[in-house]
Design a protein around this motif. Sequence first.
Motif, PDB file in Angstrom:
ATOM      1  N   UNK A 102       0.839  -1.210   0.000  1.00 31.34           N
ATOM      2  CA  UNK A 102       0.000   0.000   0.000  1.00 31.34           C
ATOM      3  C   UNK A 102       0.874   1.261   0.000  1.00 31.34           C
ATOM      4  N   UNK A 103       2.037   1.167   0.641  1.00 32.45           N
ATOM      5  CA  UNK A 103       2.934   2.338   0.677  1.00 32.45           C
ATOM      6  C   UNK A 103       3.485   2.669  -0.701  1.00 32.45           C
ATOM      7  N   UNK A 107      -0.867   6.703  -6.308  1.00 39.38           N
ATOM      8  CA  UNK A 107      -1.985   7.614  -6.055  1.00 39.38           C
ATOM      9  C   UNK A 107      -2.011   8.034  -4.575  1.00 39.38           C
ATOM     10  N   UNK A 108      -1.690   7.091  -3.689  1.00 41.58           N
ATOM     11  CA  UNK A 108      -1.634   7.446  -2.263  1.00 41.58           C
ATOM     12  C   UNK A 108      -0.523   8.474  -2.029  1.00 41.58           C
ATOM     13  N   UNK A 122      -7.539   6.557   3.292  1.00 43.39           N
ATOM     14  CA  UNK A 122      -6.878   6.892   2.024  1.00 43.39           C
ATOM     15  C   UNK A 122      -5.757   5.877   1.748  1.00 43.39           C
ATOM     16  N   UNK A 123      -5.119   5.424   2.835  1.00 40.81           N
ATOM     17  CA  UNK A 123      -4.032   4.456   2.707  1.00 40.81           C
ATOM     18  C   UNK A 123      -4.554   3.073   2.295  1.00 40.81           C
ATOM     19  N   UNK A 124      -5.675   2.646   2.903  1.00 41.64           N
ATOM     20  CA  UNK A 124      -6.171   1.285   2.645  1.00 41.64           C
ATOM     21  C   UNK A 124      -7.177   1.227   1.486  1.00 41.64           C
ATOM     22  N   UNK A 125      -7.432   2.383   0.890  1.00 40.64           N
ATOM     23  CA  UNK A 125      -8.347   2.529  -0.246  1.00 40.64           C
ATOM     24  C   UNK A 125      -8.210   1.404  -1.295  1.00 40.64           C
ATOM     25  N   UNK A 126      -6.973   1.023  -1.720  1.00 43.26           N
ATOM     26  CA  UNK A 126      -6.879  -0.019  -2.766  1.00 43.26           C
ATOM     27  C   UNK A 126      -7.427  -1.380  -2.328  1.00 43.26           C
TER      28      UNK A 126
END
Length: 324
Positions: A102-103, A107-108, A122-126
Amino acid sequence: MTRVFSGVQPTGDIHIGNYLGAMKRFVELQDEHECFFCVVDLHALTVPQNPDILRNKILQLARIYLAIGLDPAKTTLFAQSHVPAHSELAWLLQCITYFGELSRMTQFKDKSSGKENVSVGLFTYPALMAADILLYDTDYVPVGADQKQHLELTRDIAQRFNNRFGETFVVPEPLISDVGAKIMSLTDPEKKMSKSAEDEMGRISLLDTPDMVKKKIMRAVTDSENCVYYDPDKKPGLSNLITLMSVQTNRSVEDIAAEYDGKGYGQLKKDLVEVTVNTLKGIQDKYNSISEDEIRKVLSEGADKARVIAEKTLQKVQQKMGLR
Ligand code: TYM
């Protein structure tokens, strides 16, 4: 029948980049596939929203889905938050997604850079996006180029789950157009056209009046060479206008560039205004003819259909992971 899933966030102004890069394709796909198109309202909450505005934007996006030609008799249209399995599967998938993965999401990084108080959502959105797709045994996901990395992560998560817990998820394929998958801003053509950028001169909203369209295209940033050829690196502004013309007329970028070579930028802009106003007119006429009751009914029936499928997948996943 193969399955198609895609989603759009009900935020900002839905623009011609969203339409030409992804949503136009939704309409083409609905005749040959079993399609699910979602108003991803939970994703919208990853950045602060005014609740009243969000409520309106959810209905507005559903209205746009109908206005571009999606037919609820062929396609399931619904809002993400009306189907609780999306949030539930998102949690389960977060538990098999790595912090490092995720990092690395660009896009994040873009959306969080320089900001204080970035939400965990916003971080875990995917992972929520992966849940959206995997709940429906999706074969194809039509999106713009900016979603490619999220789709690759979705595939990795699906494969990891299948390896760990046994064959469960269909591993989805992205559908990204060759031309038009990344429409650029009219005022800053190094950046993509964005729903929420402060400068609204950079985007053409699907609901812009003909006068607005004209003003925005005639003022679009180009270059001083005054020689028409397609080269997105050297001439990003002009190449973006050529792309907009190409996807709306179904002609190649080379063809368009050859036609306007010698005629100059002004003529290309004038003709692009006409073509674009025409594209929007069809959408806006339909948009204005749809009642709010109709939209609510479509969303309610869509959620009923989606819920049955999503709930079944969720139960299967819960069982495999040792719950239930
Ligand atoms: P969103 O709401 O930002 O954009 C909706 C769709 O429009 C495409 N797009 C563009 N295409 C061409 N040029 C541009 N300038 C441009 N800007 C946006 C996007 O690629 C997208 O296809 N995370 C997604 C929503 C989502 C989703 C999903 C998509 C949530 N769950 C599951 C597919 C499947 C997003 O924020 O799109």
